[in-house]
Every structure is written in structure tokens, then in C-alpha cells.
Design a protein around this motif. Sequence first.
Motif, short mmCIF file in Angstrom:
data_model
loop_
_atom_site.label_atom_id
_atom_site.label_comp_id
_atom_site.label_asym_id
_atom_site.label_seq_id
_atom_site.Cartn_x
_atom_site.Cartn_y
_atom_site.Cartn_z
N SER A 87 28.51 33.42 53.23
CA SER A 87 28.01 33.29 51.86
C SER A 87 26.51 33.01 51.85
CB SER A 87 28.79 32.26 51.07
OG SER A 87 28.78 31.02 51.69
N ASP A 88 25.95 32.48 52.94
CA ASP A 88 24.50 32.29 52.99
C ASP A 88 23.78 33.63 52.81
OD1 ASP A 88 24.57 29.54 53.34
OD2 ASP A 88 24.51 29.65 55.52
N GLU A 89 24.31 34.67 53.42
CA GLU A 89 23.69 35.98 53.24
C GLU A 89 23.77 36.42 51.78
OE1 GLU A 89 24.06 39.98 55.71
OE2 GLU A 89 25.71 39.82 54.27
N GLY A 116 21.13 18.89 46.37
CA GLY A 116 22.01 20.06 46.40
C GLY A 116 21.95 20.67 47.78
N TYR A 117 22.48 21.86 47.91
CA TYR A 117 22.49 22.54 49.20
C TYR A 117 21.04 22.79 49.61
CZ TYR A 117 24.05 26.05 52.65
OH TYR A 117 24.31 26.76 53.79
N SER A 118 20.67 22.29 50.80
CA SER A 118 19.25 22.33 51.17
C SER A 118 18.77 23.72 51.57
CB SER A 118 18.97 21.31 52.28
OG SER A 118 19.91 21.43 53.31
N LEU A 156 24.09 26.43 41.38
CA LEU A 156 24.72 25.14 41.66
C LEU A 156 25.73 25.25 42.78
CD1 LEU A 156 25.87 23.85 38.16
CD2 LEU A 156 23.92 23.03 39.48
N ALA A 157 25.77 24.25 43.65
CA ALA A 157 26.89 24.13 44.58
C ALA A 157 27.94 23.28 43.87
CB ALA A 157 26.45 23.48 45.88
N ASN A 158 29.18 23.75 43.84
CA ASN A 158 30.24 23.02 43.16
C ASN A 158 31.55 23.17 43.93
OD1 ASN A 158 31.15 21.41 41.00
ND2 ASN A 158 32.12 23.18 40.06
N VAL A 186 27.57 29.98 40.85
CA VAL A 186 28.27 28.79 41.31
C VAL A 186 28.68 29.01 42.77
CG1 VAL A 186 30.11 27.13 40.83
CG2 VAL A 186 29.15 28.47 38.96
N ASP A 187 28.11 28.21 43.64
CA ASP A 187 28.37 28.30 45.08
C ASP A 187 29.57 27.41 45.39
OD1 ASP A 187 28.36 28.03 47.83
OD2 ASP A 187 26.25 27.41 47.98
N GLU A 188 30.73 28.05 45.54
CA GLU A 188 31.98 27.29 45.68
C GLU A 188 32.45 27.20 47.14
OE1 GLU A 188 34.11 27.70 41.32
OE2 GLU A 188 34.88 28.97 42.95
N ALA A 189 31.54 26.88 48.04
CA ALA A 189 31.91 26.80 49.46
C ALA A 189 33.07 25.82 49.69
CB ALA A 189 30.69 26.39 50.29
N TYR A 190 33.16 24.77 48.84
CA TYR A 190 34.16 23.71 49.06
C TYR A 190 35.23 23.65 47.99
CZ TYR A 190 30.52 22.35 52.27
OH TYR A 190 29.60 22.36 53.28
N VAL A 191 35.31 24.68 47.16
CA VAL A 191 36.15 24.57 45.96
C VAL A 191 37.65 24.47 46.28
CG1 VAL A 191 36.62 27.01 45.45
CG2 VAL A 191 36.23 25.37 43.57
N PHE A 214 34.76 32.19 53.74
CA PHE A 214 35.90 31.99 54.63
C PHE A 214 35.60 30.88 55.65
CE2 PHE A 214 38.95 35.61 54.09
CZ PHE A 214 38.29 36.31 53.10
N SER A 215 34.38 30.33 55.63
CA SER A 215 33.95 29.42 56.70
C SER A 215 34.61 28.05 56.65
CB SER A 215 32.44 29.21 56.62
OG SER A 215 31.75 30.41 56.86
N LYS A 216 34.93 27.56 55.48
CA LYS A 216 35.42 26.18 55.39
C LYS A 216 36.94 26.18 55.26
CE LYS A 216 30.90 25.25 55.26
NZ LYS A 216 29.97 25.45 54.21
N SER A 217 37.47 26.47 54.08
CA SER A 217 38.91 26.36 53.86
C SER A 217 39.74 27.37 54.65
CB SER A 217 39.21 26.48 52.37
OG SER A 217 38.70 27.71 51.88
C1 LIG Z 1 28.71 25.99 54.27
C2 LIG Z 1 28.04 26.33 52.99
C3 LIG Z 1 27.69 27.65 52.69
C4 LIG Z 1 27.60 28.72 53.74
O1 LIG Z 1 28.72 29.23 54.18
P1 LIG Z 1 28.74 30.52 55.11
O2 LIG Z 1 29.70 31.39 54.39
O3 LIG Z 1 29.25 30.00 56.41
O4 LIG Z 1 27.40 31.15 55.22
C5 LIG Z 1 27.19 27.94 51.44
N1 LIG Z 1 26.99 26.97 50.52
C6 LIG Z 1 27.30 25.69 50.78
C7 LIG Z 1 27.08 24.67 49.74
C8 LIG Z 1 27.81 25.34 52.03
O5 LIG Z 1 28.04 24.07 52.33
#
Ligand SMILES: *Cc1c(COP(=O)(O)O)cnc(C)c1O
Length: 356
Positions: A87-89, A116-118, A156-158, A186-191, A214-217
Motif C-alpha cells: 500500500s505504500d506504493e 500520523g503515518y510518518s 488519514l490513517a485509520n 483513508v489508509d486502513e492498514a490496521y482496519v 495484505f501486510s498486516k492482517s
Molecule cells: C504498514 C503500513 C502501511 C504500508 O503497508 P504496505 O502495504 O506493507 O506497504 C501503510 N500505511 C500504514 C499506516 C501502515 O502502518
Amino acid sequence: MSSIFWNKQISSAKPYIPGEQPRDKQYIKLNTNELPYPPAPAVQAALNNFDGSALRLYPDPTQIKLRTALAANFQLDPSEVFVGNGSDEILAFCFQAFFEANDEGKTAPVLSTALGYSFYPVYADFFKVALNLLPLNADLTVNPEAFQRPARAVLLANPNAPTGLFLDNQAIRSLLNQDLERLVIVDEAYVDFAPESSAALVKEFDNLLVVQTFSKSRALAGLRLGFALGKSPLIRGLEIVRDNINSYTVDRLSESLGVAALSDTPYFEECCARVVRTRERVSAFLKKFGAELTDSQANFLWVRHPRLNGAEVYQKLKQQGILVRHFSDQRISARVRVSIGTDAEMDQFLEAFINL
Ligand SMILES: *Cc1c(COP(=O)(O)O)cnc(C)c1O
């Protein structure tokens, strides 16, 4: 180090520094919010069955299998799904697709939060986009009212990082309705560790883009897969950026393993539920001990030790083989961010933390 061959942009860039991935010894690794459980068994099965000779061919540039699986998962159309190399890309593509660069204040800025997300300020500097970081409430929650001002977009990261604090869909809806011609990302990396996703609002709002990973959950940080959900003109915008850089950001193996990961919903839900149970248990224990922590709805806790500062906690835990994340930024250096590991890992963390 620098070089006469570098251009001005590279010479002045201040890149994001990712969390450590140490190789010197085995740590209890609670520093980069990876899932402590393996990916779905279907992922290993797909890997075992993967035909290596297929790698001779380029991947499907439209990633239609993975987009169709994601669309089914969120009750959307494949034209409302973009997939990318993490998702960074995709967030970097958003800066290039939707924000205005080098316009010296002629367009309204992009709004985000002071904590927020740095990575956001890194993208903003690199792509020369004006980013206005709005202060949080005293309790570190996001105040949607503060966003009622002219802006090109809101990012926003949420749940937010590193606070873990969550805005529900009622709050996201009010942000969207403040200005229907202002994009809300809305950046839902942790949703998946939180109560609800704004993906449910995509059908309703033309100005919403939801980004997930797909990186976290899904326990696939090593694979590099992220996706965005939004109305098709937004998705098309991301495709145009990608197709001016690299037609093949998602390789064959990633696409097939991504589809496999989505095929096992019960496993996915059980992993998330376990993380949430462990988070609540650890959080209650730390509060009793006298640590200060936010009400995190993510797979990490943001903790302040009752006596020691964040740098000391980080160093002392590292000596004991436990790795957490410390941000040296003055405003937040009192705390450490601790990813939720297995129950056994968290018991070792707690034992070490209370005896520091
Ligand atoms: C981990 C994280 C991402 C990046 O995830 P990738 O898909 O691994 O690039 C994006 N936003 C936030 C807030 C994160 O913590």
C-alpha cells in the motif's frame, strides 16, 4: 554520501526509515506490526502448487483474478479495485495522481494529522506537495471539525499510527460530506483489528478512496501486496500513474498467493480476533501496572512506561532480545510502539517491561 550524478530532488530527499529487520540474532519481534501467525494455509498450498515455468511469462497487467476476488470480498466491481506492490506504493501513486505538485500555494493543501503515518510527509516533500498537518485533540483523537476548511484532499490513517485511535464511519461520513469535491483517502492498514471499514461507503461517495494492505492482517508483509477501493475514475487515475512508470507492479506469484489468502475467511477472522483478544489482555495488564496507553484499535499498543522514557525502554528491551519501535521525534519520544505478538511472546514482553 552524495554524488555529482544525483539530481537536486535526490540530493535533498529525506527518505522514510523503515523499522529494523535485524539479522544478528533471533528477537521477539514487536517492532513492525507484522502478524505473529503464518498466512492462511491456502497460501502455502498455492506456493507448493505454483508452476515455476509460468514465470517465463509476464504477469496479467490487469491482475483481473486478484481484483475480482477483492471485489467479491467487498461487494464492489473489479473496476473499483486497484492492486499494487504494497500500500505504500499506492499511497505514493495517490500523491502523483490526485495532488498538485510544485504549485506554490495556488491550490489548497492536502490535510492530514500532526501525529500520523510518518511516510506522508516524506511523500509530500519528495513529490513537492503542500501537506498541512492539523493538530489532534488533547486526548490524541482526530477532530473531524478541524478539517472543515479549504483543501484539495484529506489523507488519514485509520486506525491512526502510532496512536491506534479509530474514527468510526459516522465521522468518516462527516469528513466526506464536508466537501464532496474534496478527495478523502483513508489508509486502513490496521482496519481489520478495528470495528468497521470505510469500504462500506465506497458505493456511496465519489470522493472516497480506501487503501488497505495484505501486510498486516493477512500476514503477507514479505509478499508486497496492497489495494485501493474507490469509484472507477479514481482507480483509473492510479492506473494511469502506474502505466507511466511500470506496467507490472504485481507479479504472477503475488497475484496467485493474494487470491489464495482471500479464499480462507474463517482463518483470517480467527487471526484478527486472536490479535484483538491478546491486545485487550495486554492493554489491561499494562494499565494496572501504571503505564499510559491509548485505546488502540490496531495490532499494536502505544505505551509510556511509568518511569522510563521511550529510548530507555527500547534499549533495555533490545538487550533482552525484545524489539519494539521507538520514534525519536521529540513530541512522541516518551512512548514506544509495541506490536501484538502471540500470547507467549506478549507474556515475555510484559515480564521484561514491568522489571525494567
Ligand atoms: C504498514 C503500513 C502501511 C504500508 O503497508 P504496505 O502495504 O506493507 O506497504 C501503510 N500505511 C500504514 C499506516 C501502515 O502502518
